[in-house]
Design a protein around this motif. Structure first.
Motif, PDB file in Angstrom:
ATOM      1  N   ALA A   1       0.835  -1.203   0.000  1.00  0.00           N
ATOM      2  CA  ALA A   1       0.000   0.000   0.000  1.00  0.00           C
ATOM      3  C   ALA A   1       0.867   1.249   0.000  1.00  0.00           C
ATOM      4  O   ALA A   1       0.489   2.279  -0.562  1.00  0.00           O
ATOM      5  N   VAL A   2       2.022   1.170   0.629  1.00  0.00           N
ATOM      6  CA  VAL A   2       2.983   2.278   0.657  1.00  0.00           C
ATOM      7  C   VAL A   2       4.334   1.734   0.222  1.00  0.00           C
ATOM      8  O   VAL A   2       4.876   0.827   0.851  1.00  0.00           O
ATOM      9  N   LYS A   3       4.870   2.271  -0.874  1.00  0.00           N
ATOM     10  CA  LYS A   3       6.166   1.836  -1.374  1.00  0.00           C
ATOM     11  C   LYS A   3       7.281   2.648  -0.724  1.00  0.00           C
ATOM     12  O   LYS A   3       7.104   3.806  -0.363  1.00  0.00           O
ATOM     13  N   ALA A   4       8.425   2.021  -0.581  1.00  0.00           N
ATOM     14  CA  ALA A   4       9.596   2.740  -0.083  1.00  0.00           C
ATOM     15  C   ALA A   4      10.048   3.742  -1.134  1.00  0.00           C
ATOM     16  O   ALA A   4       9.890   3.534  -2.344  1.00  0.00           O
ATOM     17  N   GLU A   5      10.594   4.855  -0.688  1.00  0.00           N
ATOM     18  CA  GLU A   5      11.089   5.864  -1.613  1.00  0.00           C
ATOM     19  C   GLU A   5      12.278   5.323  -2.389  1.00  0.00           C
ATOM     20  O   GLU A   5      13.055   4.498  -1.895  1.00  0.00           O
ATOM     21  N   ALA A   6      12.417   5.809  -3.604  1.00  0.00           N
ATOM     22  CA  ALA A   6      13.560   5.409  -4.418  1.00  0.00           C
ATOM     23  C   ALA A   6      14.845   5.933  -3.781  1.00  0.00           C
ATOM     24  O   ALA A   6      14.855   6.973  -3.112  1.00  0.00           O
ATOM     25  N   LEU A   7      15.928   5.180  -3.970  1.00  0.00           N
ATOM     26  CA  LEU A   7      17.198   5.618  -3.412  1.00  0.00           C
ATOM     27  C   LEU A   7      17.636   6.928  -4.056  1.00  0.00           C
ATOM     28  O   LEU A   7      17.526   7.096  -5.278  1.00  0.00           O
ATOM     29  N   PRO A   8      18.129   7.856  -3.260  1.00  0.00           N
ATOM     30  CA  PRO A   8      18.637   9.108  -3.836  1.00  0.00           C
ATOM     31  C   PRO A   8      19.805   8.830  -4.771  1.00  0.00           C
ATOM     32  O   PRO A   8      20.526   7.834  -4.622  1.00  0.00           O
ATOM     33  N   LYS A   9      19.999   9.701  -5.719  1.00  0.00           N
ATOM     34  CA  LYS A   9      21.106   9.561  -6.653  1.00  0.00           C
ATOM     35  C   LYS A   9      22.427   9.555  -5.888  1.00  0.00           C
ATOM     36  O   LYS A   9      22.664  10.403  -5.036  1.00  0.00           O
ATOM     37  N   GLY A  10      23.257   8.580  -6.194  1.00  0.00           N
ATOM     38  CA  GLY A  10      24.551   8.483  -5.532  1.00  0.00           C
ATOM     39  C   GLY A  10      24.554   7.643  -4.276  1.00  0.00           C
ATOM     40  O   GLY A  10      25.614   7.429  -3.682  1.00  0.00           O
ATOM     41  N   ALA A  11      23.370   7.155  -3.841  1.00  0.00           N
ATOM     42  CA  ALA A  11      23.328   6.344  -2.620  1.00  0.00           C
ATOM     43  C   ALA A  11      24.000   4.990  -2.823  1.00  0.00           C
ATOM     44  O   ALA A  11      24.579   4.434  -1.897  1.00  0.00           O
ATOM     45  N   GLU A  12      23.916   4.473  -4.038  1.00  0.00           N
ATOM     46  CA  GLU A  12      24.556   3.200  -4.363  1.00  0.00           C
ATOM     47  C   GLU A  12      25.929   3.490  -4.954  1.00  0.00           C
ATOM     48  O   GLU A  12      26.054   3.950  -6.089  1.00  0.00           O
ATOM     49  N   ILE A  13      26.968   3.265  -4.153  1.00  0.00           N
ATOM     50  CA  ILE A  13      28.333   3.561  -4.572  1.00  0.00           C
ATOM     51  C   ILE A  13      28.982   2.267  -5.043  1.00  0.00           C
ATOM     52  O   ILE A  13      29.060   1.294  -4.297  1.00  0.00           O
ATOM     53  N   THR A  14      29.438   2.266  -6.288  1.00  0.00           N
ATOM     54  CA  THR A  14      29.962   1.029  -6.872  1.00  0.00           C
ATOM     55  C   THR A  14      31.429   1.127  -7.267  1.00  0.00           C
ATOM     56  O   THR A  14      32.004   0.137  -7.729  1.00  0.00           O
ATOM     57  N   ASP A  15      32.041   2.292  -7.110  1.00  0.00           N
ATOM     58  CA  ASP A  15      33.410   2.475  -7.616  1.00  0.00           C
ATOM     59  C   ASP A  15      34.461   2.477  -6.502  1.00  0.00           C
ATOM     60  O   ASP A  15      35.584   2.928  -6.702  1.00  0.00           O
ATOM     61  N   ILE A  16      34.103   2.003  -5.307  1.00  0.00           N
ATOM     62  CA  ILE A  16      35.067   1.895  -4.219  1.00  0.00           C
ATOM     63  C   ILE A  16      35.261   0.418  -3.897  1.00  0.00           C
ATOM     64  O   ILE A  16      34.327  -0.238  -3.426  1.00  0.00           O
TER      65      ILE A  16
END
Length: 268
Positions: free
Chosen positions: A64-79
């Motif tokens: 009934a209530v979806k979680a908000e989308a992750l903010p841009k940059g929250a998923e860090i893949t280059d470290i």
């Protein structure tokens, strides 16, 4: 449930020097349990041959209530070495209180709510699944977690709001503690206030888009944001008793740990 360590926050003093700490307790307990574990492996094998709960029988609907989308940059893949934002179910940490993972069928699961309530009630799994479901990204943390350690994880949990159910039961004035018990009788004590203050405290049935794995509390567990797991993350939950801190000391409180256990900020 998560592993516990030193008391947290300002709610209780540190244990005296001669009190065994949580880590040493676990080490000693682990050594003492070695023989029992060997027997338990055989017992679990026989149990699994006789009966195994089918977690895929539970179908998660649209929340009934979806979680908000992750903010841009929250998923860090280059470290290198940095984990993903969401912890895969297979890698999510566990601290078990049972030698053999309980197998609870959704067809037989019930949650009893009693104690200091106006309307004691019992809800079954079908009734729970008919309630509005909410998706929320919640971090679970063990109080023994070190910065950069493995006893912490993020998941997108799906479940019904626990506060709504407790409101229907009618919490009586002065009920400061909710004693939660799992199917084996293990008890955790969580303060009533944080469960009822508007945060997304869930009776969770889903984890990262899948039904709860058995080892993470299938079919229903409790997830309360902002509190260490030893007071808040009751797996295989079947009983909730509204009471006071003065009337009942939960399992870890009896061993000197904080009653409240708010998570301390950490970063790296």
């Amino acid at each position: 449930m998560t592993r516990t360590g030193a008391p947290t926050g300002t709610y209780s003093p540190a244990p005296p020097p001669n009190r065994p700490n949580r880590r040493n307790f676990l080490i000693a307990s682990g050594a003492a349990a070695t023989v029992a574990a060997a027997a338990g492996i055989g017992g679990q094998y026989l149990q699994n041959k006789r009966f195994s709960v089918n977690t895929s029988s539970v179908k998660l609907g649209k929340p009934a209530v979806k979680a908000e989308a992750l903010p841009k940059g929250a998923e860090i893949t280059d470290i290198p070495g940095l984990s993903s934002f969401y912890t895969p179910n297979s890698q999510f940490y566990r601290v078990d209180t049972a030698l053999v993972v309980p197998q609870v069928s959704p067809q037989t699961w019930q949650l009893r709510i009693h104690g200091m309530v106006d309307k004691p009630m019992t809800i079954n799994f079908d009734d729970l699944m008919k309630r509005p479901m909410f998706d929320h990204d919640i971090t679970l943390t063990c109080v023994s977690e070190n910065v950069g350690g493995g006893y912490i994880g993020n998941a997108r949990w799906q479940g019904a709001l626990l506060a709504d159910l407790l409101k229907e039961a009618g919490i009586q004035p002065g009920a400061t503690q909710i004693v939660m018990r799992d199917v084996n009788g293990m008890n955790l004590g969580v303060a009533t206030e944080p469960v009822m203050d508007g945060r997304a405290s869930l009776l969770a049935v889903g984890m990262n888009g899948q039904p709860l794995p058995q080892e993470h509390g299938f079919p229903v567990r409790v997830v309360v944001p902002g509190l260490y797991g030893y007071v808040s993350a009751c797996k295989w939950v079947v009983d909730m008793q509204l009471t006071t801190f003065g009337a009942f000391d939960a399992y870890w409180t009896q061993r000197g740990w904080s009653q409240q256990a708010p998570i301390k900020t950490e970063s790296r």
